[in-house]
Design a protein around this motif. Sequence first.
Motif, PDB file in Angstrom:
ATOM      1  N   ALA A 154     -24.965  35.847  92.996  1.00  0.00           N
ATOM      2  CA  ALA A 154     -25.987  34.961  92.439  1.00  0.00           C
ATOM      3  C   ALA A 154     -25.483  33.526  92.562  1.00  0.00           C
ATOM      4  CB  ALA A 154     -26.250  35.318  90.975  1.00  0.00           C
ATOM      5  N   ASP A 155     -26.315  32.589  92.171  1.00  0.00           N
ATOM      6  CA  ASP A 155     -25.921  31.185  92.261  1.00  0.00           C
ATOM      7  C   ASP A 155     -24.805  30.837  91.287  1.00  0.00           C
ATOM      8  OD1 ASP A 155     -27.744  30.682  94.263  1.00  0.00           O
ATOM      9  OD2 ASP A 155     -29.327  30.051  92.867  1.00  0.00           O
ATOM     10  N   GLU A 156     -24.665  31.624  90.225  1.00  0.00           N
ATOM     11  CA  GLU A 156     -23.610  31.397  89.248  1.00  0.00           C
ATOM     12  C   GLU A 156     -22.910  32.708  88.924  1.00  0.00           C
ATOM     13  OE1 GLU A 156     -25.306  27.535  86.721  1.00  0.00           O
ATOM     14  OE2 GLU A 156     -25.140  29.501  85.772  1.00  0.00           O
ATOM     15  N   VAL A 157     -21.618  32.632  88.736  1.00  0.00           N
ATOM     16  CA  VAL A 157     -20.819  33.759  88.263  1.00  0.00           C
ATOM     17  C   VAL A 157     -20.312  33.405  86.868  1.00  0.00           C
ATOM     18  CG1 VAL A 157     -18.608  34.942  88.521  1.00  0.00           C
ATOM     19  CG2 VAL A 157     -20.127  34.704  90.474  1.00  0.00           C
ATOM     20  N   GLU A 158     -20.501  34.321  85.928  1.00  0.00           N
ATOM     21  CA  GLU A 158     -20.017  34.127  84.569  1.00  0.00           C
ATOM     22  C   GLU A 158     -18.831  35.059  84.315  1.00  0.00           C
ATOM     23  OE1 GLU A 158     -23.049  34.365  81.563  1.00  0.00           O
ATOM     24  OE2 GLU A 158     -24.586  33.635  82.933  1.00  0.00           O
ATOM     25  N   ILE A 159     -17.724  34.474  83.909  1.00  0.00           N
ATOM     26  CA  ILE A 159     -16.525  35.229  83.537  1.00  0.00           C
ATOM     27  C   ILE A 159     -16.336  35.082  82.037  1.00  0.00           C
ATOM     28  CG2 ILE A 159     -14.026  35.464  83.845  1.00  0.00           C
ATOM     29  CD1 ILE A 159     -14.385  34.165  86.611  1.00  0.00           C
TER      30      ILE A 159
END
Length: 223
Positions: A198-203
């Motif tokens: 996706a356009d953003e990866v959340e960790i």
Amino acid sequence: MSKQTVIVSGGALEEEFTLNILNSEDTEFVIGVDRGLGFLYDHKIEPDYIVGDFDSAPAEIVQYYRENTDVPIRTFNPVKDASDTEIAMRLCLGLRRQRIVLLGATGNRMDHAWANVQILKIALDAGAEAVIMDPWNKIRLINGNTVLKKDEAYGKYFSVFPLGQTVVDFSIKGAKYPLNHHTLTPWDSLCVSNEFAADEVEISFPIGDVILMETRDQQRKKN
């Protein structure tokens, strides 16, 4: 946002990449560390501080700075309890530098490179941002929720590794290989070479320190 301090250490220094960072308007303070001082000397860049035991810097270069400049030089015994790069990092923090870029912190010596990754923890605990950079790698530590944006990514890949201890309840969203409430251990390679989906990866994770590496492949030169 405050401007950055650049530590030039004695590992691999790709000329164009290093000069682009040193000559950036975002750089306002430079520390030359032992053999890394040679790069600054060769390119006529005067550092703001020089540190080291100078066991690998050419003696004539150190002598030049001693005799021809007013740059503060901190000399240490080669038999000491910290690397030259760690000493430079602690100097940065003592001078209240909040954004620190380490160049020449990677290269052929994996022991030196790993020691430099561990040094990032000193900055993290002091509330400063520190990052190791070379043309193919951007390495930092995170200790809480982090968002990576695809259009700002350093490279195609990112990898995560716990620093020191197992990290529980670890999640990655928006990636090719997502994780949900995973136990991240320091003895497997599960989280190597992930990619954006996706356009953003959340960790996200509740507690612990995690090494985040953003990487890209080295381009082969055409004949």
